[in-house]
Design an enzyme around this catalytic site. Structure first.
Site, PDB file in Angstrom:
ATOM      1  N   LYS A 195       1.118  -1.493  -2.645  1.00  0.00           N
ATOM      2  CA  LYS A 195       1.277  -0.049  -2.800  1.00  0.00           C
ATOM      3  C   LYS A 195       2.636   0.258  -3.399  1.00  0.00           C
ATOM      4  CE  LYS A 195       4.495   0.491   0.568  1.00  0.00           C
ATOM      5  NZ  LYS A 195       5.869   1.038   0.336  1.00  0.00           N
ATOM      6  N   ASP A 233       3.087   1.974   7.826  1.00  0.00           N
ATOM      7  CA  ASP A 233       2.355   2.275   6.600  1.00  0.00           C
ATOM      8  C   ASP A 233       0.983   1.607   6.540  1.00  0.00           C
ATOM      9  OD1 ASP A 233       3.326  -0.273   6.320  1.00  0.00           O
ATOM     10  OD2 ASP A 233       4.195   0.010   4.335  1.00  0.00           O
TER      11      ASP A 233
END
Length: 358
Positions: free
Chosen positions: A12, A161
């Site tokens: 990401k 996350d």
């Protein structure tokens, strides 16, 4: 009943990342637009015989790595994931948590294999993405019935996350990472179309960046950051935190209500010009404390990047180039000669968004 399943665990980047405050427990409150990219690990799960496991174990995890990652890791003098304490890697922690919650069948024995291509200490969420992919794999492999809230709750116990990496879509994350708002499909398509106009080069120098240290350095530089009272799953932000979130969104050209599709519109359509809001608060400290990372940023600009972006807390930097710039090739000798020896270099894109779920 499945006996083998393979999924991708995508890295990401934070297209936008603003730190709006800290919590009493030491964590920080963020406003961030998180987006998966094409770089990925491969996660496989398969049934094995009980006799193939050490006595008393229900599963085993195995880590390998691609050749380019092996070369980079050696240059960075990092230990391979396989050499780390098994009790501390995210995959084993995730599976152990599922057993603690009695979610996995006691009579199934299995092996999880991870082929790594995402560097560590890179700000790319490799370990978090592996954990999210393993949860999705277990859900399919064992036919688990979990609500979205249950999945978020499980993932948040592994890493802040991890919840946002369960789905292959760009999404806004708030608080300590447990409040997630997906971009509506029309805006997602528009953002993908605009980002596709650029060739993106990802460069991680042979140095790492510690997330905790990056937060510490940022807090030291911003001593007036407000303090909030909680960061628990499911709790709405307090009034002060909500005020700071709205201020951060306003700077990006958004209203807080715009994140609720039925309640308002953006002040302006920022997704039509994503390079105008790309940014990361960590750039204010990481480029100062880590000269090799700043050097990569400067070299990307010298190579012709019209925008650079620090990935998470670093040490990866992305350069955005015009698609017609044929001089930018991840594997070319020219490109590799520019950056520090042993750098991990890869061309990436956002094509994985085409798949809504893993």
């Amino acid at each position: 009943m499945q006996n083998h399943l393979t999924l991708n665990a995508h890295a990401k980047v934070n297209l936008a990342l603003k730190i709006v405050g800290r919590y009493q427990n030491g964590y920080h409150s963020l406003v961030s637009l998180l987006a998966p990219i094409s770089l990925h690990d491969r996660v496989s799960i398969e049934t094995i015989a009980e006799g193939d496991l050490p006595t008393g174990q229900k599963f085993v995890s195995e880590f390998t790595e691609t050749k380019r990652l092996e070369l980079h890791r050696a240059a960075a003098e990092q230990h391979p994931v396989s050499a780390l304490d098994p009790s501390k890697n995210t995959v084993n922690c995730l599976v152990s948590l599922l057993y603690e919650k009695n979610l996995l069948p006691p009579d199934r024995y299995f092996k999880i294999s991870i082929c790594k291509d995402i560097p560590t200490e890179a700000g790319l969420g490799g370990g978090s993405s592996d954990a999210a992919a393993v949860l999705n794999a277990c859900i399919q492999f064992f036919d688990l019935m979990l609500s979205e809230q249950e999945k978020v709750s499980i993932c948040s116990q592994i890493g802040s996350d991890v919840p946002a990496l369960l789905n292959l879509v760009p999404q806004w994350i708030f608080s300590s990472g447990t409040v997630i708002k997906q971009i509506n499909p029309h805006r997602k398509s528009q953002l993908w179309k605009e980002l596709s106009k650029y060739k993106i080069l990802l460069v991680k120098p042979p140095v790492g960046s510690n997330t905790a240290s990056a937060y510490h350095d940022f807090s030291a530089k911003m001593p007036d950051l407000p303090t909030f009272s909680n960061s628990q799953v499911g709790l709405k932000p307090g009034l002060l935190e909500q005020e700071m979130v709205e201020e951060a969104l306003s700077k990006l050209g958004l209203e807080a209500r715009a994140l609720e599709p039925s309640q308002g519109r953006e002040k302006k359509n920022i997704y039509a010009d994503p390079l105008s809001f790309l940014g990361n608060d960590f750039e204010n400290v990481v480029y100062v404390t880590h000269p090799p990372i700043e050097k990569v940023r400067a070299e990307l600009v010298r190579l012709g990047a019209i925008k650079t972006l620090l990935a998470g807390s670093g040490s990866t930097v992305l350069g955005f180039f015009p698609t017609h710039d044929h001089n930018v090739q991840a594997e070319s000798n020219l490109t590799r000669a520019i950056f520090p020896s042993g750098s991990f270099i890869s061309a990436v894109d956002f094509s994985c968004w085409a798949v809504a779920k893993r």
